[in-house]
Motif scaffolding. Structure first.
Motif, PDB file in Angstrom:
ATOM      1  N   LEU A  27     -12.591  17.626   0.010  1.00  0.00           N
ATOM      2  CA  LEU A  27     -11.800  16.414   0.266  1.00  0.00           C
ATOM      3  C   LEU A  27     -10.838  16.616   1.423  1.00  0.00           C
ATOM      4  O   LEU A  27      -9.982  15.784   1.670  1.00  0.00           O
ATOM      5  CB  LEU A  27     -11.049  16.045  -1.013  1.00  0.00           C
ATOM      6  CG  LEU A  27     -12.001  15.820  -2.215  1.00  0.00           C
ATOM      7  CD1 LEU A  27     -11.250  15.873  -3.529  1.00  0.00           C
ATOM      8  CD2 LEU A  27     -12.746  14.506  -2.068  1.00  0.00           C
ATOM      9  N   SER A 131      -7.115  13.133  -7.104  1.00  0.00           N
ATOM     10  CA  SER A 131      -8.408  12.461  -7.294  1.00  0.00           C
ATOM     11  C   SER A 131      -8.461  11.539  -8.511  1.00  0.00           C
ATOM     12  O   SER A 131      -9.322  10.663  -8.577  1.00  0.00           O
ATOM     13  CB  SER A 131      -9.524  13.495  -7.421  1.00  0.00           C
ATOM     14  OG  SER A 131      -9.540  14.074  -8.717  1.00  0.00           O
ATOM     15  N   ILE A 136     -13.210   8.525  -3.597  1.00  0.00           N
ATOM     16  CA  ILE A 136     -13.339   9.668  -2.698  1.00  0.00           C
ATOM     17  C   ILE A 136     -12.818   9.335  -1.303  1.00  0.00           C
ATOM     18  O   ILE A 136     -12.132  10.134  -0.679  1.00  0.00           O
ATOM     19  CB  ILE A 136     -14.815  10.129  -2.633  1.00  0.00           C
ATOM     20  CG1 ILE A 136     -15.213  10.756  -3.966  1.00  0.00           C
ATOM     21  CG2 ILE A 136     -15.019  11.129  -1.507  1.00  0.00           C
ATOM     22  CD1 ILE A 136     -16.665  11.155  -4.063  1.00  0.00           C
ATOM     23  N   ILE A 139      -9.075   9.496  -1.424  1.00  0.00           N
ATOM     24  CA  ILE A 139      -8.580  10.860  -1.584  1.00  0.00           C
ATOM     25  C   ILE A 139      -8.583  11.568  -0.230  1.00  0.00           C
ATOM     26  O   ILE A 139      -7.642  12.268   0.136  1.00  0.00           O
ATOM     27  CB  ILE A 139      -9.436  11.653  -2.589  1.00  0.00           C
ATOM     28  CG1 ILE A 139      -9.472  10.948  -3.940  1.00  0.00           C
ATOM     29  CG2 ILE A 139      -8.865  13.048  -2.786  1.00  0.00           C
ATOM     30  CD1 ILE A 139     -10.609  11.401  -4.842  1.00  0.00           C
TER      31      ILE A 139
END
Length: 291
Positions: A27, A131, A136, A139
DNA sequence: ACCCAGGCGGGCG
DNA sequence: CGCCCGCATGGG
């Protein structure tokens, strides 16, 4: 972006940069991922920044990884890179251990070469605290804002240290998009800013997990993500909504299962590499939209 | 405008 | 235990 001249290359077998970095485990991207024959990406760690270009040999599961970095000594950079690409595991052995049923065999075939990336514990903890109940895409935006706001180091934008986040105000963390998770991240950083997180390496998976779960904002799933992606404890099996749904559908004829029942099943079926099985199942469920 | 997102904590029966 | 609810924020 400025890189120094330090760079190298190595031949990677049974490796897919695309699958590894598009599977929701990393991430902390800085740059975009290009698809096709030539793949590249940039990312930061707490110690420096990397750029990686992967040229795949035609029709083979191998290719050449070219990489450059800044902010680190050469030897440290090389070992960090290998772990961030997941090259530290013997993936043929992993496949042998987990590929025992048709579902997993199919997932391995579809995403052949996908590795488990191992970052440092603090980076993994930050990303996965951010998260929960989040997407996603968001994040990634949050981590980039944290990098830009708190991670300046000798002119580079690295992932911020635990101490830097511990010193930050909750409001300034919120302004990076963390929302109600800002408090969780700050409390966690304060708890570890002096002692560091390395002592958890020596603990068993179960012990380390219960330590992490003491914190507000870290439950069963986030703790497993930290242990898997931050400590490389491959028996960890993070259960998110995708994993829960697909395990129930593919292994239990759609019958609902409790989290504990799924943990038991995963440990028995996939053993010490359950985390790898989880990653393949997660990617398989999402890419094929299995709900 | 509305829905949802790699969950978690807290409260309820 | 299982179930249900609220939660900050922004992308689709």
């Amino acid at each position: 972006m400025q890189y120094n001249s330090a760079s190298g290359e190595f031949r990677a077998k049974d490796f897919s940069l695309l699958h590894t970095y598009s599977s929701g485990q990393t991430l902390n991207f800085l740059g975009e991922m290009t698809t096709g024959k030539l793949e590249s990406l940039s990312f930061s760690t707490t110690s420096g920044i990397f750029k990686v270009i992967y040229a795949r040999a035609k029709g083979r599961q191998e290719g050449i990884v070219k990489w450059s970095y800044a902010g680190m000594q050469a030897s440290a950079a090389e070992s960090t890179l290998m772990q961030m690409l997941g090259m530290h595991n013997d993936i043929k052995h992993v496949y042998k251990q987990i590929g025992k049923d048709k579902i997993m065999a199919r997932a391995i075939r579809q995403f052949y070469g996908m590795r488990l990336t191992k970052s440092d514990p603090w980076l993994a903890a930050s990303c996965f605290i951010a998260s929960q109940y989040n997407s996603i895409k968001r994040i990634r935006q949050i981590t980039i804002k944290l990098i830009n706001k708190f991670g300046r180091k000798n002119g580079l934008s690295v992932f911020p240290s635990c101490k830097a986040i511990a010193k930050a105000s909750e409001g300034s963390l919120r302004s990076c998009g963390l929302g109600f998770r800002a408090k969780y991240l700050k409390e966690f950083a304060e708890a570890y800013s002096e002692q560091g997180m390395d002592y958890l390496y020596a603990l068993s998976y179960e012990k380390a997990k219960s330590e992490l779960m003491q914190f507000n904002g870290i439950g069963d799933k986030v703790a497993d993500c930290i242990l898997l992606f931050g400590y490389g404890k491959t028996e960890a099996f993070p259960i998110d909504v995708w994993i829960k749904r697909s395990i129930e559908k593919l292994y239990f004829k759609g019958e609902r299962q409790s989290t504990n029942a799924i943990h038991s099943f995963a440990a028995e079926r996939f053993g010490l590499f359950a985390g790898y099985a989880q990653q393949y199942l997660y990617q398989y469920a999402r890419q094929n939209n299995i709900k």
